[in-house]
Design a protein around this motif. Structure first.
Motif, PDB file in Angstrom:
ATOM      1  N   ALA A  55       0.804  -1.221   0.000  1.00 53.06           N
ATOM      2  CA  ALA A  55       0.000   0.000   0.000  1.00 53.06           C
ATOM      3  C   ALA A  55       0.839   1.275   0.000  1.00 53.06           C
ATOM      4  N   LEU A  56       2.020   1.230   0.615  1.00 48.86           N
ATOM      5  CA  LEU A  56       2.843   2.430   0.734  1.00 48.86           C
ATOM      6  C   LEU A  56       3.781   2.574  -0.458  1.00 48.86           C
ATOM      7  N   LEU A  57       3.948   3.787  -0.919  1.00 48.41           N
ATOM      8  CA  LEU A  57       5.008   4.128  -1.867  1.00 48.41           C
ATOM      9  C   LEU A  57       5.596   5.455  -1.409  1.00 48.41           C
ATOM     10  N   ASP A  58       6.862   5.438  -0.981  1.00 50.19           N
ATOM     11  CA  ASP A  58       7.491   6.647  -0.464  1.00 50.19           C
ATOM     12  C   ASP A  58       8.622   7.096  -1.396  1.00 50.19           C
ATOM     13  N   PRO A  59       9.091   8.336  -1.252  1.00 52.36           N
ATOM     14  CA  PRO A  59      10.133   8.857  -2.149  1.00 52.36           C
ATOM     15  C   PRO A  59      11.404   8.027  -2.142  1.00 52.36           C
ATOM     16  N   ALA A  60      11.800   7.497  -0.990  1.00 58.31           N
ATOM     17  CA  ALA A  60      13.020   6.693  -0.934  1.00 58.31           C
ATOM     18  C   ALA A  60      12.896   5.444  -1.802  1.00 58.31           C
ATOM     19  N   THR A  61      11.714   4.840  -1.794  1.00 59.51           N
ATOM     20  CA  THR A  61      11.489   3.644  -2.603  1.00 59.51           C
ATOM     21  C   THR A  61      11.518   3.982  -4.087  1.00 59.51           C
ATOM     22  N   VAL A  62      10.926   5.092  -4.461  1.00 63.49           N
ATOM     23  CA  VAL A  62      10.961   5.518  -5.871  1.00 63.49           C
ATOM     24  C   VAL A  62      12.405   5.708  -6.323  1.00 63.49           C
ATOM     25  N   THR A  63      13.198   6.368  -5.495  1.00 62.45           N
ATOM     26  CA  THR A  63      14.607   6.603  -5.837  1.00 62.45           C
ATOM     27  C   THR A  63      15.361   5.290  -5.977  1.00 62.45           C
ATOM     28  N   LEU A  64      15.158   4.383  -5.031  1.00 57.50           N
ATOM     29  CA  LEU A  64      15.872   3.115  -5.046  1.00 57.50           C
ATOM     30  C   LEU A  64      15.490   2.278  -6.266  1.00 57.50           C
ATOM     31  N   VAL A  65      14.202   2.152  -6.538  1.00 65.27           N
ATOM     32  CA  VAL A  65      13.764   1.326  -7.669  1.00 65.27           C
ATOM     33  C   VAL A  65      14.257   1.910  -8.989  1.00 65.27           C
ATOM     34  N   LYS A  66      14.228   3.222  -9.109  1.00 67.18           N
ATOM     35  CA  LYS A  66      14.735   3.833 -10.347  1.00 67.18           C
ATOM     36  C   LYS A  66      16.231   3.596 -10.489  1.00 67.18           C
ATOM     37  N   ALA A  67      16.968   3.621  -9.377  1.00 66.53           N
ATOM     38  CA  ALA A  67      18.401   3.355  -9.434  1.00 66.53           C
ATOM     39  C   ALA A  67      18.693   1.909  -9.838  1.00 66.53           C
ATOM     40  N   LEU A  68      17.745   1.012  -9.574  1.00 66.84           N
ATOM     41  CA  LEU A  68      17.890  -0.392  -9.952  1.00 66.84           C
ATOM     42  C   LEU A  68      17.403  -0.658 -11.373  1.00 66.84           C
ATOM     43  N   GLY A  69      16.969   0.382 -12.069  1.00 66.82           N
ATOM     44  CA  GLY A  69      16.530   0.216 -13.451  1.00 66.82           C
ATOM     45  C   GLY A  69      15.054   0.415 -13.683  1.00 66.82           C
ATOM     46  N   GLY A  70      14.321   0.817 -12.645  1.00 66.97           N
ATOM     47  CA  GLY A  70      12.891   1.051 -12.804  1.00 66.97           C
ATOM     48  C   GLY A  70      12.106  -0.242 -12.948  1.00 66.97           C
ATOM     49  N   LEU A  71      10.882  -0.119 -13.432  1.00 68.69           N
ATOM     50  CA  LEU A  71      10.009  -1.273 -13.607  1.00 68.69           C
ATOM     51  C   LEU A  71       9.540  -1.377 -15.049  1.00 68.69           C
ATOM     52  N   THR A  72       9.605  -2.571 -15.593  1.00 66.11           N
ATOM     53  CA  THR A  72       9.011  -2.835 -16.898  1.00 66.11           C
ATOM     54  C   THR A  72       7.520  -3.093 -16.747  1.00 66.11           C
ATOM     55  N   ALA A  73       7.144  -3.731 -15.649  1.00 69.39           N
ATOM     56  CA  ALA A  73       5.737  -4.053 -15.408  1.00 69.39           C
ATOM     57  C   ALA A  73       5.532  -4.373 -13.937  1.00 69.39           C
ATOM     58  N   ILE A  74       4.278  -4.267 -13.516  1.00 76.16           N
ATOM     59  CA  ILE A  74       3.816  -4.742 -12.216  1.00 76.16           C
ATOM     60  C   ILE A  74       2.827  -5.866 -12.501  1.00 76.16           C
ATOM     61  N   ALA A  75       2.984  -6.998 -11.831  1.00 78.48           N
ATOM     62  CA  ALA A  75       2.055  -8.118 -11.985  1.00 78.48           C
ATOM     63  C   ALA A  75       1.582  -8.519 -10.600  1.00 78.48           C
ATOM     64  N   ILE A  76       0.278  -8.775 -10.451  1.00 77.48           N
ATOM     65  CA  ILE A  76      -0.294  -8.990  -9.122  1.00 77.48           C
ATOM     66  C   ILE A  76      -1.114 -10.274  -9.113  1.00 77.48           C
ATOM     67  N   SER A  77      -0.946 -11.029  -8.037  1.00 75.62           N
ATOM     68  CA  SER A  77      -1.550 -12.356  -7.953  1.00 75.62           C
ATOM     69  C   SER A  77      -3.070 -12.338  -7.816  1.00 75.62           C
ATOM     70  N   HIS A  78      -3.606 -11.402  -7.018  1.00 80.65           N
ATOM     71  CA  HIS A  78      -5.052 -11.403  -6.788  1.00 80.65           C
ATOM     72  C   HIS A  78      -5.452 -10.101  -6.088  1.00 80.65           C
ATOM     73  N   PRO A  79      -6.752  -9.812  -5.990  1.00 76.36           N
ATOM     74  CA  PRO A  79      -7.212  -8.507  -5.514  1.00 76.36           C
ATOM     75  C   PRO A  79      -6.762  -8.094  -4.118  1.00 76.36           C
ATOM     76  N   HIS A  80      -6.490  -9.024  -3.214  1.00 69.54           N
ATOM     77  CA  HIS A  80      -6.053  -8.631  -1.876  1.00 69.54           C
ATOM     78  C   HIS A  80      -4.700  -7.929  -1.889  1.00 69.54           C
ATOM     79  N   PHE A  81      -3.969  -8.042  -2.996  1.00 68.35           N
ATOM     80  CA  PHE A  81      -2.667  -7.398  -3.108  1.00 68.35           C
ATOM     81  C   PHE A  81      -2.666  -6.248  -4.128  1.00 68.35           C
ATOM     82  N   TYR A  82      -3.834  -5.833  -4.588  1.00 72.05           N
ATOM     83  CA  TYR A  82      -3.876  -4.707  -5.545  1.00 72.05           C
ATOM     84  C   TYR A  82      -3.364  -3.422  -4.891  1.00 72.05           C
ATOM     85  N   THR A  83      -3.731  -3.203  -3.657  1.00 72.64           N
ATOM     86  CA  THR A  83      -3.281  -2.065  -2.838  1.00 72.64           C
ATOM     87  C   THR A  83      -3.190  -0.768  -3.645  1.00 72.64           C
TER      88      THR A  83
END
Length: 273
Positions: free
Chosen positions: A94-122
């Motif tokens: 559920a949380l997305l904070d600036p530090a996480t955005v910075t870290l994920v972008k430094a790791l190359g960003g995201l090509t896609a998000i895939a989610i198993s089922h609605p309880h994890f849509y967040t």
């Protein structure tokens, strides 16, 4: 749309922006989830960030876990799957904070998000917008999207290739569109959320229509799911929580678990200790 994208404090699902909190959370009112005795409660991304943070841990080579600390809602963790062709976020928090955005972008960003089922849509829409990537959901679970957005891409059928060596498989069970991710690298691995849930003993998996309300699936459905899993090449199983990992022996454990489940629900007597 103006307004606040309120987040359900019980299941962590972010809803479409509105001037006031929604009257109800349809995810929690579904009999697979629950509404607290004190009633539905709501929070916001800003309020969540004041009390919580995202923590990271290497789960396996090329696989980073991330979760909200202290626990929020149902307490799952997501997995960042790293490949030479790009990164995929498996499940979401559920949380997305600036530090996480910075870290994920430094790791190359995201090509896609895939989610198993609605309880994890967040807060999947906030994540997709932050990384300018699609969210891949199975079309059978379309009705459970509480915050529609152009970033959400519905796929149909039984399999969907995301990147070389990364494939989504519809397994069903817990939800009609219940999905797992297969990672072909090495001996293979499956990322299952709780569609095939790794048990606390880390020697078995199990299958339920509702985990919190203890409603099992029919034996025929679990047999079908087991056959789908048996057709995949994998050794490791990564469930939806930090301690729910089977680093090796997953294929044999899955087969034994399916047999045990079917025996337990079909009788004629309880399993022997």
């Amino acid at each position: 749309m103006s307004g606040t994208a309120f987040i359900c404090a019980t299941c962590g699902t972010q809803h479409a922006p509105s001037a006031a909190p929604p009257a109800a959370c349809l995810i929690c009112e579904d009999p697979r989830q629950w509404v607290p005795a004190a009633g539905q409660a709501w929070t916001t991304m800003e309020a969540l960030a004041r009390r919580h943070a995202i923590g990271w841990r290497e789960v396996a080579p090329g696989l980073l876990g991330l979760g909200v600390f202290p626990d929020f809602a149902i307490g799952q963790r997501a997995l960042l799957v790293r490949t030479p062709a790009g990164n995929v976020l498996w499940d979401c928090v559920a949380l997305l904070d600036p530090a996480t955005v910075t870290l994920v972008k430094a790791l190359g960003g995201l090509t896609a998000i895939a989610i198993s089922h609605p309880h994890f849509y967040t807060s999947m829409v906030d994540w997709a917008r932050a990384f300018d990537c699609p969210v891949l959901l199975h079309a059978d679970d379309r009705r459970w999207v509480m915050r529609p957005d152009p970033a959400i891409r519905f796929w149909e059928g039984e399999t969907h290739d995301v990147l070389p060596g990364i494939t989504l498989h519809r397994l069903g069970g817990h939800f009609a569109g219940g999905t797992i991710l297969h990672r072909a690298e090495g001996a293979g691995a499956i990322l299952t959320g709780d569609i095939a849930s790794v048990a606390p003993d880390r020697k078995h998996v199990s299958f339920m229509w509702s985990f919190p309300n203890w409603v099992p699936l029919p034996a025929a459905e679990v047999t079908r799911m087991g056959a789908r899993l048996d057709a995949l090449a994998f050794d490791a199983i990564y469930g939806g929580w930090w301690d729910r990992v089977m680093a090796t022996g997953g294929k044999a454990a899955m087969r034994a678990s399916v047999a045990r489940y079917v025996a337990a629900v079909t009788g004629p007597a309880p399993l022997a200790p």
